[in-house]
Design a protein around this motif. Structure first.
Motif, PDB file in Angstrom:
ATOM      1  N   GLY A  68       1.118  -1.098  -0.475  1.00 30.86           N
ATOM      2  CA  GLY A  68      -0.005   0.119   0.077  1.00 30.86           C
ATOM      3  C   GLY A  68       1.146   1.363  -0.149  1.00 30.86           C
ATOM      4  O   GLY A  68       0.661   2.450  -0.513  1.00 30.86           O
ATOM      5  N   ALA A  71       2.085   2.113  -3.944  1.00 27.20           N
ATOM      6  CA  ALA A  71       1.568   2.258  -4.493  1.00 27.20           C
ATOM      7  C   ALA A  71       1.076   3.780  -4.346  1.00 27.20           C
ATOM      8  O   ALA A  71       1.286   4.656  -5.435  1.00 27.20           O
ATOM      9  CB  ALA A  71      -0.617   1.581  -4.184  1.00 27.20           C
ATOM     10  N   LYS A  72       1.575   3.913  -3.254  1.00 29.91           N
ATOM     11  CA  LYS A  72       0.477   5.715  -2.657  1.00 29.91           C
ATOM     12  C   LYS A  72       1.505   6.545  -3.665  1.00 29.91           C
ATOM     13  O   LYS A  72       2.300   7.439  -3.831  1.00 29.91           O
ATOM     14  CB  LYS A  72       0.428   6.046  -1.441  1.00 29.91           C
ATOM     15  N   ALA A  77      -2.032   4.401  -6.463  1.00 24.44           N
ATOM     16  CA  ALA A  77      -3.375   4.014  -5.506  1.00 24.44           C
ATOM     17  C   ALA A  77      -4.090   4.146  -5.791  1.00 24.44           C
ATOM     18  O   ALA A  77      -5.159   3.392  -5.382  1.00 24.44           O
ATOM     19  CB  ALA A  77      -2.737   4.464  -3.675  1.00 24.44           C
TER      20      ALA A  77
END
Length: 121
Positions: A68, A71-72, A77
């Motif tokens: 996560g 992805a950000k 994300a």
């Protein structure tokens, strides 16, 4: 141990590392299947998902959390991304050290392949 990913963790072979903390390491996949494709691995050797003990649950959670964060950081994300664990031969696992694929940068279809599936009779 003759494990490719353990050698990466131990800095015996190079990898293009994009994330690291005390529990996990992430690096770009050498055979990308999407515009962005990285692998998140635990620093502890665990061969397959079948070998995860209850004591490893927090470690696997750390892998998902790292996915996560990546992805950000990479900026996809919000649009979405795919994470995949493969387990054993029929699951497509080729390196026997658990790893979480993080794929992004494009819309993903389902199923991920176009092979005709036969329903059980």
């Amino acid at each position: 141990m003759d494990c490719l990913f353990c050698k990466i963790v131990n800095q015996e072979i190079p990898a293009n590392i994009i994330y690291e903390d005390e529990h996990v390491l992430a690096f770009y996949d050498i055979n990308p299947q999407a515009p962005f494709h990285a692998l998140v691995i635990p620093k502890k050797h665990i061969s397959t998902l079948n070998d995860i003990s209850e004591a490893d649950h927090t470690l696997v959670g750390a892998m998902v959390g790292a996915a996560g964060k990546i992805a950000k950081e990479q900026g996809f994300a919000e649009d979405g991304y795919r994470t995949v664990f493969n387990c054993n031969t029929h699951g497509g696992q080729t390196v026997y050290h658990i790893h979480l694929h993080v794929l992004g940068g494009k819309a993903m279809g389902w199923p991920p392949y176009q092979e005709t599936l036969k329903a059980p009779i």
